[in-house]
Design an enzyme around this catalytic site. Structure first.
Site, PDB file in Angstrom:
ATOM      1  N   GLU A  59       7.289  -6.925  -8.013  1.00  0.00           N
ATOM      2  CA  GLU A  59       6.694  -7.929  -7.127  1.00  0.00           C
ATOM      3  C   GLU A  59       7.502  -8.136  -5.843  1.00  0.00           C
ATOM      4  OE1 GLU A  59       4.425 -10.817 -10.302  1.00  0.00           O
ATOM      5  OE2 GLU A  59       6.559 -11.124 -10.009  1.00  0.00           O
ATOM      6  N   ASP A  92      -5.299  -8.778 -12.738  1.00  0.00           N
ATOM      7  CA  ASP A  92      -6.140  -8.781 -13.941  1.00  0.00           C
ATOM      8  C   ASP A  92      -7.109  -9.938 -13.834  1.00  0.00           C
ATOM      9  OD1 ASP A  92      -4.998 -11.235 -15.611  1.00  0.00           O
ATOM     10  OD2 ASP A  92      -3.296 -10.192 -14.687  1.00  0.00           O
TER      11      ASP A  92
HETATM   12  N1  SAH Z   1       4.435  -8.535 -20.657  1.00  0.00           N
HETATM   13  C1  SAH Z   1       4.950  -8.736 -19.343  1.00  0.00           C
HETATM   14  C2  SAH Z   1       4.999 -10.190 -19.012  1.00  0.00           C
HETATM   15  C3  SAH Z   1       3.810 -10.602 -18.245  1.00  0.00           C
HETATM   16  S1  SAH Z   1       3.822 -12.266 -17.809  1.00  0.00           S
HETATM   17  C4  SAH Z   1       6.321  -8.128 -19.235  1.00  0.00           C
HETATM   18  O1  SAH Z   1       6.891  -7.825 -20.252  1.00  0.00           O
HETATM   19  O2  SAH Z   1       6.827  -7.954 -18.128  1.00  0.00           O
HETATM   20  C5  SAH Z   1       2.743 -12.168 -16.413  1.00  0.00           C
HETATM   21  C6  SAH Z   1       3.412 -12.348 -15.094  1.00  0.00           C
HETATM   22  O3  SAH Z   1       2.464 -12.089 -14.077  1.00  0.00           O
HETATM   23  C7  SAH Z   1       3.868 -13.788 -14.852  1.00  0.00           C
HETATM   24  O4  SAH Z   1       5.011 -13.786 -14.034  1.00  0.00           O
HETATM   25  C8  SAH Z   1       2.653 -14.447 -14.176  1.00  0.00           C
HETATM   26  O5  SAH Z   1       3.050 -15.254 -13.070  1.00  0.00           O
HETATM   27  C9  SAH Z   1       1.784 -13.297 -13.676  1.00  0.00           C
HETATM   28  N2  SAH Z   1       0.432 -13.173 -14.265  1.00  0.00           N
HETATM   29  C10 SAH Z   1      -0.384 -12.117 -14.021  1.00  0.00           C
HETATM   30  N3  SAH Z   1      -1.531 -12.241 -14.706  1.00  0.00           N
HETATM   31  C11 SAH Z   1      -1.469 -13.406 -15.408  1.00  0.00           C
HETATM   32  C12 SAH Z   1      -2.355 -14.042 -16.333  1.00  0.00           C
HETATM   33  N4  SAH Z   1      -3.527 -13.494 -16.681  1.00  0.00           N
HETATM   34  N5  SAH Z   1      -1.963 -15.223 -16.900  1.00  0.00           N
HETATM   35  C13 SAH Z   1      -0.760 -15.761 -16.559  1.00  0.00           C
HETATM   36  N6  SAH Z   1       0.120 -15.180 -15.700  1.00  0.00           N
HETATM   37  C14 SAH Z   1      -0.216 -14.012 -15.126  1.00  0.00           C
END
Ligand code: SAH
Length: 250
Positions: A13, A216
């Site tokens: 990011e 997403d």
């Molecule tokens: N499994 C991932 C973690 C993803 S958390 C890993 O191991 O790296 C998702 C991150 O992207 C968070 O920082 C949040 O701010 C953002 N994000 C993207 N899509 C999201 C969603 N559907 N719900 C919540 N946060 C989301």
């Protein structure tokens, strides 16, 4: 602006920002609270850049350090988010005008979503910073948008302005998405950090802004879409938007 704080949750990011700073001159690296802070110049702007990691506590702690230890007098967050509103598509960009925590609920003692004892649920982004981020995002899409579709199923990306909601939950089911839409019909995107930063900045009178690329649709396909988007395009968007935003601010 004396020094701009720039933060994200995940390395993709930030795009090429730290490499750009290192190429441009001396970068001082400070380790604090298990995080690295890079202090230098980013595209001509005095900046301190860091990865908060994921979630509201991480974001709040990092924003606080940016303000108090690194003397950031404005903060910008760049990252990805899930699209919530029906007209927000993967590949679009959402610039927050206002932010709130969708999972904060101390009712019936306080109205749902309100930050107890602060008397408000919604925290505004700084309009000038948000305008500048939106202009940078529009320029990025105009100049590089056509190439994005070749690498991911992104067609004619758009820039949206409005409500971004944050919570300590990766939203990834039809039920959770529709519960969010029902409760907060004006929510454009959901993520896990923005409202925490906006609250800390509000409490300290520091302007902040949040720009999110939609990785997403916060539904059952979200885990795969998020991972693929993060690997394929998140860095391209962040580099493209931040470089234009910073050059215009320099
Ligand atoms: N499994 C991932 C973690 C993803 S958390 C890993 O191991 O790296 C998702 C991150 O992207 C968070 O920082 C949040 O701010 C953002 N994000 C993207 N899509 C999201 C969603 N559907 N719900 C919540 N946060 C989301």
């Amino acid at each position: 602006m004396k020094r701009l704080g720039i933060m994200a949750a995940l390395p993709q990011e930030l795009g090429d920002l730290i490499a750009q700073m290192q190429a441009a001159g001396d970068v001082r690296t400070v380790t604090l609270g298990r995080r690295e802070y890079y202090v230098g110049t980013a595209h001509g702007v005095a900046a301190v850049v860091t990865l908060a990691r994921i979630g509201k506590v991480a974001a709040a702690a990092t924003a606080s350090a940016l303000i108090h230890v690194f003397e950031a007098d404005a903060i910008v967050f760049t990252g990805v988010a899930g699209g919530v509103h029906a007209r927000v598509q993967v590949g679009d960009v959402v610039v927050a005008d206002t932010l709130m925590q969708h999972d904060l609920d101390a009712s019936p003692l306080f109205p749902r979503y309100e930050v107890p004892l602060l008397g408000r649920a919604r925290f505004d982004a700084d309009p000038a910073l948000a305008d500048a981020l939106a202009a940078a995002a529009r320029a990025f899409i105009a100049e590089e948008g056509a190439a994005l579709g070749e690498r991911f199923a992104v067609a004619a990306p758009r820039v949206h302005r409005g409500l971004v909601v944050s919570g300590d939950r990766f939203v990834a089911s039809h039920d959770a998405l529709f519960a969010l839409r029902d409760a907060l019909p004006d929510a454009l995107a959901v993520e896990m950090e923005g409202a925490a930063i906006a609250q800390v900045c509000y409490e300290h009178g520091v302007p902040c802004a949040v720009v999110r690329t939609v990785s997403d649709s916060a539904d059952a396909a979200a885990p795969a879409s998020f991972s693929e988007f993060l690997a394929a395009l998140a860095a391209t968007y962040s580099s493209g938007i931040l470089s234009r935003f910073l050059r215009a601010a320099a």
